[in-house]
Design a protein around this motif. Structure first.
Motif, PDB file in Angstrom:
ATOM      1  N   UNK A 168       0.845  -1.197   0.000  1.00  0.00           N
ATOM      2  CA  UNK A 168       0.000   0.000   0.000  1.00  0.00           C
ATOM      3  C   UNK A 168       0.876   1.240   0.000  1.00  0.00           C
ATOM      4  N   UNK A 169       0.575   2.171  -0.894  1.00  0.00           N
ATOM      5  CA  UNK A 169       1.304   3.438  -0.894  1.00  0.00           C
ATOM      6  C   UNK A 169       0.842   4.329   0.263  1.00  0.00           C
ATOM      7  N   UNK A 170      -0.348   4.064   0.789  1.00  0.00           N
ATOM      8  CA  UNK A 170      -0.881   4.860   1.908  1.00  0.00           C
ATOM      9  C   UNK A 170      -0.249   4.450   3.243  1.00  0.00           C
ATOM     10  N   UNK A 171      -0.056   3.135   3.439  1.00  0.00           N
ATOM     11  CA  UNK A 171       0.437   2.655   4.741  1.00  0.00           C
ATOM     12  C   UNK A 171       1.816   2.004   4.663  1.00  0.00           C
ATOM     13  N   UNK A 172       2.286   1.714   3.460  1.00  0.00           N
ATOM     14  CA  UNK A 172       3.543   1.006   3.212  1.00  0.00           C
ATOM     15  C   UNK A 172       3.498  -0.454   3.682  1.00  0.00           C
ATOM     16  N   UNK A 173       2.320  -0.929   4.067  1.00  0.00           N
ATOM     17  CA  UNK A 173       2.138  -2.321   4.495  1.00  0.00           C
ATOM     18  C   UNK A 173       1.815  -3.180   3.283  1.00  0.00           C
ATOM     19  N   UNK A 174       2.251  -4.445   3.328  1.00  0.00           N
ATOM     20  CA  UNK A 174       1.878  -5.392   2.274  1.00  0.00           C
ATOM     21  C   UNK A 174       0.455  -5.855   2.552  1.00  0.00           C
ATOM     22  N   UNK A 175      -0.364  -5.748   1.551  1.00  0.00           N
ATOM     23  CA  UNK A 175      -1.781  -6.069   1.660  1.00  0.00           C
ATOM     24  C   UNK A 175      -2.052  -7.294   0.794  1.00  0.00           C
ATOM     25  N   UNK A 176      -2.525  -8.373   1.424  1.00  0.00           N
ATOM     26  CA  UNK A 176      -2.901  -9.574   0.668  1.00  0.00           C
ATOM     27  C   UNK A 176      -4.391  -9.562   0.441  1.00  0.00           C
ATOM     28  N   UNK A 214      -4.879  -4.238 -13.185  1.00  0.00           N
ATOM     29  CA  UNK A 214      -3.803  -3.669 -12.363  1.00  0.00           C
ATOM     30  C   UNK A 214      -3.013  -2.623 -13.154  1.00  0.00           C
ATOM     31  N   UNK A 215      -2.648  -2.988 -14.389  1.00  0.00           N
ATOM     32  CA  UNK A 215      -1.819  -2.087 -15.194  1.00  0.00           C
ATOM     33  C   UNK A 215      -2.581  -0.873 -15.712  1.00  0.00           C
ATOM     34  N   UNK A 216      -3.850  -1.045 -16.081  1.00  0.00           N
ATOM     35  CA  UNK A 216      -4.590   0.058 -16.696  1.00  0.00           C
ATOM     36  C   UNK A 216      -5.417   0.887 -15.714  1.00  0.00           C
ATOM     37  N   UNK A 217      -5.720   0.322 -14.545  1.00  0.00           N
ATOM     38  CA  UNK A 217      -6.576   1.026 -13.582  1.00  0.00           C
ATOM     39  C   UNK A 217      -5.846   1.284 -12.266  1.00  0.00           C
ATOM     40  N   UNK A 218      -5.437   0.219 -11.586  1.00  0.00           N
ATOM     41  CA  UNK A 218      -4.850   0.382 -10.248  1.00  0.00           C
ATOM     42  C   UNK A 218      -3.588   1.247 -10.251  1.00  0.00           C
ATOM     43  N   UNK A 219      -2.763   1.102 -11.266  1.00  0.00           N
ATOM     44  CA  UNK A 219      -1.503   1.853 -11.286  1.00  0.00           C
ATOM     45  C   UNK A 219      -1.532   3.048 -12.243  1.00  0.00           C
ATOM     46  N   UNK A 220      -2.698   3.379 -12.777  1.00  0.00           N
ATOM     47  CA  UNK A 220      -2.816   4.487 -13.725  1.00  0.00           C
ATOM     48  C   UNK A 220      -2.376   5.788 -13.056  1.00  0.00           C
ATOM     49  N   UNK A 221      -1.368   6.413 -13.622  1.00  0.00           N
ATOM     50  CA  UNK A 221      -0.825   7.695 -13.152  1.00  0.00           C
ATOM     51  C   UNK A 221      -0.419   7.661 -11.666  1.00  0.00           C
ATOM     52  N   UNK A 274       2.469   7.418 -10.112  1.00  0.00           N
ATOM     53  CA  UNK A 274       3.602   8.287  -9.742  1.00  0.00           C
ATOM     54  C   UNK A 274       3.141   9.737  -9.610  1.00  0.00           C
ATOM     55  N   UNK A 275       2.311  10.195 -10.554  1.00  0.00           N
ATOM     56  CA  UNK A 275       1.827  11.580 -10.524  1.00  0.00           C
ATOM     57  C   UNK A 275       0.859  11.808  -9.356  1.00  0.00           C
ATOM     58  N   UNK A 276       0.038  10.832  -9.050  1.00  0.00           N
ATOM     59  CA  UNK A 276      -0.991  10.993  -8.016  1.00  0.00           C
ATOM     60  C   UNK A 276      -0.422  10.793  -6.614  1.00  0.00           C
ATOM     61  N   UNK A 277       0.377   9.734  -6.417  1.00  0.00           N
ATOM     62  CA  UNK A 277       0.839   9.360  -5.081  1.00  0.00           C
ATOM     63  C   UNK A 277       2.298   9.721  -4.803  1.00  0.00           C
ATOM     64  N   UNK A 278       3.007  10.165  -5.846  1.00  0.00           N
ATOM     65  CA  UNK A 278       4.411  10.516  -5.654  1.00  0.00           C
ATOM     66  C   UNK A 278       5.359   9.339  -5.779  1.00  0.00           C
ATOM     67  N   UNK A 279       4.841   8.148  -5.953  1.00  0.00           N
ATOM     68  CA  UNK A 279       5.656   6.950  -6.174  1.00  0.00           C
ATOM     69  C   UNK A 279       4.818   5.920  -6.925  1.00  0.00           C
ATOM     70  N   UNK A 280       5.498   4.919  -7.432  1.00  0.00           N
ATOM     71  CA  UNK A 280       4.816   3.904  -8.231  1.00  0.00           C
ATOM     72  C   UNK A 280       4.537   2.654  -7.417  1.00  0.00           C
ATOM     73  N   UNK A 281       3.462   1.973  -7.786  1.00  0.00           N
ATOM     74  CA  UNK A 281       3.193   0.653  -7.223  1.00  0.00           C
ATOM     75  C   UNK A 281       4.198  -0.333  -7.791  1.00  0.00           C
ATOM     76  N   UNK A 282       4.293  -1.490  -7.171  1.00  0.00           N
ATOM     77  CA  UNK A 282       5.180  -2.542  -7.652  1.00  0.00           C
ATOM     78  C   UNK A 282       4.705  -3.065  -9.009  1.00  0.00           C
ATOM     79  N   UNK A 283       5.605  -3.735  -9.719  1.00  0.00           N
ATOM     80  CA  UNK A 283       5.259  -4.263 -11.041  1.00  0.00           C
ATOM     81  C   UNK A 283       4.192  -5.351 -10.921  1.00  0.00           C
ATOM     82  N   UNK A 284       3.424  -5.507 -11.980  1.00  0.00           N
ATOM     83  CA  UNK A 284       2.315  -6.456 -11.990  1.00  0.00           C
ATOM     84  C   UNK A 284       2.775  -7.884 -11.714  1.00  0.00           C
ATOM     85  N   UNK A 285       3.950  -8.267 -12.224  1.00  0.00           N
ATOM     86  CA  UNK A 285       4.416  -9.641 -12.036  1.00  0.00           C
ATOM     87  C   UNK A 285       4.884  -9.917 -10.611  1.00  0.00           C
ATOM     88  N   UNK A 286       5.168  -8.867  -9.857  1.00  0.00           N
ATOM     89  CA  UNK A 286       5.510  -9.039  -8.449  1.00  0.00           C
ATOM     90  C   UNK A 286       4.236  -9.117  -7.596  1.00  0.00           C
TER      91      UNK A 286
END
Length: 190
Positions: free
Chosen positions: A121-129, A153-160, A162-174
């Motif tokens: 999670x970019x909000x809490x930095x905790x791994x969320x299962x 994940x690629x088209x919705x969850x991680x859309x923009x 870096x611009x919105x949260x200041x950092x990117x989510x992990x790659x889809x394969x991870x």
């Protein structure tokens, strides 16, 4: 209370997109990202030619038991496409998580046992299962569900992100994985 406040009050912080993120998706991807809102519900969903992904479904506690959730799921099933969603694993101290899983089971959703979903999670930095549930009008394979989740994940969850949260989510394969041994066990049991 507006639609975002309703969702934000109900869903855990680590599962929530920011209001800005959802508004950008509604603005930039109106062919894919949708909001269905009524006095007692909010449904945020992705629709492609191949599937529907339920991002958030909230039904007011004041109206539970009146069939609103069932009606929303039935309306979505009428699209005759696989429906996919993420849920938090059952927390026996949280009766809502148990009720949610029972609801989706009654609606005919299956648990994608071979798909793993672990996102920081970019909000809490905790791994969320989260667990992946799906309903399909055909005999959809879990590998196919995984590919649809990856697209979401690629088209919705991680859309923009870096611009919105200041950092990117992990790659889809991870984040999204498939356990081939569990896939083999599913095939053997059918």
């Amino acid at each position: 209370m507006n639609w975002y406040e309703k969702l934000n009050d109900y869903f855990p912080v680590e599962e929530m997109k920011s209001k800005q993120h959802m508004e950008i998706l509604l603005r930039d991807k109106p062919e894919m990202y949708h909001k269905d809102e009524g006095p007692y519900h909010v449904l945020m969903y992705v629709e492609t030619k191949e599937f529907v992904f339920i991002d958030y479904l909230w039904v007011s506690s004041k109206s539970r038991g009146q069939g609103i959730g069932h009606q929303l799921i039935e309306k979505t099933k009428q699209k005759k496409k696989p429906i996919i969603l993420e849920v938090e694993p059952v927390n026996y101290e949280d009766s809502d998580s148990q009720k949610r899983l029972r609801f989706y089971k009654r609606e005919g959703f299956k648990h994608a046992v071979s798909i793993g979903y672990r996102r920081r999670s970019l909000a809490t930095n905790e791994v969320n299962e989260l667990e992946i549930l799906y309903w399909s009008p055909t005999d959809e394979s879990e590998a196919s569900i995984l590919n649809k989740m990856k697209k979401t994940y690629e088209e919705i969850h991680t859309y923009m992100d870096k611009e919105i949260y200041g950092e990117s989510y992990e790659s889809v394969d991870k984040v999204l994985t498939i356990d081939e041994d569990k896939t083999d066990n599913i095939l053997e049991s059918n």
